[in-house]
Design an enzyme around this catalytic site. Structure first.
Site, PDB file in Angstrom:
ATOM      1  CB  CYS A 215      24.272  64.751 118.577  1.00  0.00           C
ATOM      2  SG  CYS A 215      24.276  64.567 116.792  1.00  0.00           S
ATOM      3  CG  HIS A 216      19.929  60.188 115.728  1.00  0.00           C
ATOM      4  ND1 HIS A 216      20.446  59.296 114.825  1.00  0.00           N
ATOM      5  CD2 HIS A 216      18.807  59.614 116.230  1.00  0.00           C
ATOM      6  CE1 HIS A 216      19.667  58.230 114.758  1.00  0.00           C
ATOM      7  NE2 HIS A 216      18.662  58.402 115.589  1.00  0.00           N
ATOM      8  CB  THR A 217      26.147  61.230 115.797  1.00  0.00           C
ATOM      9  OG1 THR A 217      25.637  61.967 114.690  1.00  0.00           O
ATOM     10  CG2 THR A 217      27.372  60.459 115.368  1.00  0.00           C
TER      11      THR A 217
ATOM     12  NE  ARG B  76      21.402  68.402 119.187  1.00  0.00           N
ATOM     13  CZ  ARG B  76      21.101  67.580 118.184  1.00  0.00           C
ATOM     14  NH1 ARG B  76      19.951  66.937 118.178  1.00  0.00           N
ATOM     15  NH2 ARG B  76      21.949  67.407 117.175  1.00  0.00           N
TER      16      ARG B  76
ATOM     17  CB  CYS C  10      27.449  68.291 116.455  1.00  0.00           C
ATOM     18  SG  CYS C  10      27.014  66.925 115.339  1.00  0.00           S
TER      19      CYS C  10
ATOM     20  NE  ARG D  19      38.558  64.057 105.288  1.00  0.00           N
ATOM     21  CZ  ARG D  19      38.719  63.888 103.971  1.00  0.00           C
ATOM     22  NH1 ARG D  19      37.947  63.048 103.324  1.00  0.00           N
ATOM     23  NH2 ARG D  19      39.641  64.568 103.321  1.00  0.00           N
TER      24      ARG D  19
ATOM     25  CB  CYS E 140      45.764  70.160 110.642  1.00  0.00           C
ATOM     26  SG  CYS E 140      45.972  70.196 108.836  1.00  0.00           S
TER      27      CYS E 140
ATOM     28  CG  HIS F 289      29.496  64.469 118.897  1.00  0.00           C
ATOM     29  ND1 HIS F 289      28.559  63.527 119.253  1.00  0.00           N
ATOM     30  CD2 HIS F 289      28.977  65.127 117.833  1.00  0.00           C
ATOM     31  CE1 HIS F 289      27.526  63.603 118.432  1.00  0.00           C
ATOM     32  NE2 HIS F 289      27.746  64.569 117.577  1.00  0.00           N
ATOM     33  CD  GLU F 290      24.805  69.049 119.395  1.00  0.00           C
ATOM     34  OE1 GLU F 290      24.763  68.685 118.205  1.00  0.00           O
ATOM     35  OE2 GLU F 290      23.797  69.169 120.094  1.00  0.00           O
TER      36      GLU F 290
ATOM     37  CB  CYS G 244      41.099  68.645 108.515  1.00  0.00           C
ATOM     38  SG  CYS G 244      42.744  68.504 109.224  1.00  0.00           S
TER      39      CYS G 244
ATOM     40  CB  CYS H 194      43.467  73.118 106.525  1.00  0.00           C
ATOM     41  SG  CYS H 194      42.672  71.991 107.695  1.00  0.00           S
TER      42      CYS H 194
ATOM     43  CB  CYS I 284      46.024  69.048 105.236  1.00  0.00           C
ATOM     44  SG  CYS I 284      44.277  69.460 105.521  1.00  0.00           S
TER      45      CYS I 284
END
Length: 379
Positions: free
Chosen positions: A47-49, A372, A177, A117, A99, A69-70, A113, A105, A102
């Site tokens: 991913c670009h992130t 992708r 993501c 977060r 979670c 993360h993806e 969250c 959530c 909270c």
């Protein structure tokens, strides 16, 4: 599992410093602690992130680090207190969590969250402030609680969505993501009704996912806005009926769209992160009922300026984070949309490489080629 409770040695693509190619290393992955899960990653996408934090040009550099993360994987073992997941479950790791306790959530309106977060600067587990990765005894930092560029990773249970084991992980890994972010911005936030007109600003993977949401909603007209004319052809696969390049016009693009649509589009989704595009997206929606949704992350000095009359004339401006999906309770349903053939994921996958060639995925993204690239952990 024979590996439960033991340190696992496996391959990981480690970022040693900003902008340098990832290095394939043998790392040690500690067992999961309380409320944690160790996952065997089978597929991960770029991913670009990941590229943004690997380049580390506009934020705190955190290295040595395992990015990613993806992804999609299978639970290997669970830590104390984990009851929702068992070894063998198919899961999607998510950079933000749920979670379930909270105020956010518990709210039907939020997915932000308090406990889980996204925290881009945190390179350790929240339970004890330690890393679960090491190389020759030296800790390696985690990335957004997921670190999927490793054959095994440890993730907080609240950041894992349990999904249908029949769903192909090499496809649905994209939902952890970018695709969910764009899709949810349209389906959950803009909420176009059948027959409405929708403009999408920025036709990268997230923008095309927003466009896919407009197609699924039955939009009568889908206007793609991008500075790159080459994006038009690809966008047609996602339902794009009209294409506007702001550089082709002497007047602001919002004025062009208002003229094209006899007063403005019903919905606009902005996926660029450019403040001018955000303003254009808001100012191109119809008075009385138009809704604009901001998805892109703007530069920290960016300013959004528009005349207050635009609000008084009953235009609505909304923001969204991860498409307003709660990871654990919302994502399984998105996977089901794919399984029912309502959501088309395959057209987002333009490349696939084995894990050993992960740097090729970075090269493709830096050149702006494809949407992708899925990385296969098992060669």
């Amino acid at each position: 599992m024979a590996t439960a409770g033991k340190v696992i040695k496996c391959k990981a693509a480690v970022a040693w410093e900003a902008g340098k190619p990832l290095s394939m290393e043998e790392v040690e992955v500690a067992p999961p602690q309380a409320m944690e899960v160790r996952v065997k990653i089978l597929y991960t996408a770029l991913c670009h992130t990941d590229v943004y934090f690997w380049e580390a040009k506009h934020q705190t550099p955190v290295f040595l680090r395992i990015l990613g993360h993806e992804a999609g994987g299978i639970v290997e073992s669970v830590g104390e207190g984990v009851t929702e997941l068992v070894p063998g479950d198919h899961v999607l790791p998510v950079f933000t969590g749920e979670c379930k306790e909270c105020a956010h959530c518990m709210s039907e309106e939020s997915n932000l969250c308090d406990l889980l977060r996204i925290n881009v600067d945190c390179g350790v587990m929240i339970g004890d402030g330690q890393s679960r990765f090491s190389i020759d005894g030296k800790p390696i930092f985690h990335f957004v609680g997921t670190s999927t560029f490793s054959e095994y990773t440890v993730i907080h249970v609240g950041c894992l969505a349990k999904i249908d084991p029949e769903a192909p992980l090499d496809k649905v890994c994209l939902l952890s993501c970018g695709i969910s972010t764009g899709l949810g911005a349209t389906l959950n936030v803009a909420k176009p009704k059948k027959g409405m007109t929708v403009a999408v600003f920025g036709l990268g993977a997230v923008g095309l996912a927003a466009m896919e949401g407009a197609r699924m909603s039955g939009a009568s007209r889908i206007i793609g806005v991008d500075l790159n004319p080459a994006k038009h052809q690809q966008a047609k696969k996602f339902g794009c009926t009209d294409f506007v390049n702001p550089k082709d016009h002497a007047k602001p693009v919002q004025e062009v769209i208002v003229e094209m649509t006899d007063g403005g589009v019903d919905r606009a989704v902005e996926c660029t992160g450019n403040a001018d595009a955000m303003i254009s997206a808001f100012e191109c929606v119809h008075d009385g009922w138009g809704v604009a949704v901001l998805v892109g992350v703007a530069h920290k000095e960016a300013v959004f300026k528009t005349h207050p009359m635009n609000f008084l004339n009953e235009r609505t401006l909304r923001g969204t984070f991860f498409g307003n999906y709660k990871p654990r309770t919302g994502l399984p349903g998105v996977v089901d949309m794919y399984m029912r053939k309502e959501l088309e994921l395959d057209k987002f996958i333009t490349h696939s490489v084995p894990f050993s060639q992960i740097n090729t995925a970075f090269d493709l993204m830096l050149k702006g080629e494809g949407l992708r690239c899925v990385i296969r952990m098992e060669e």
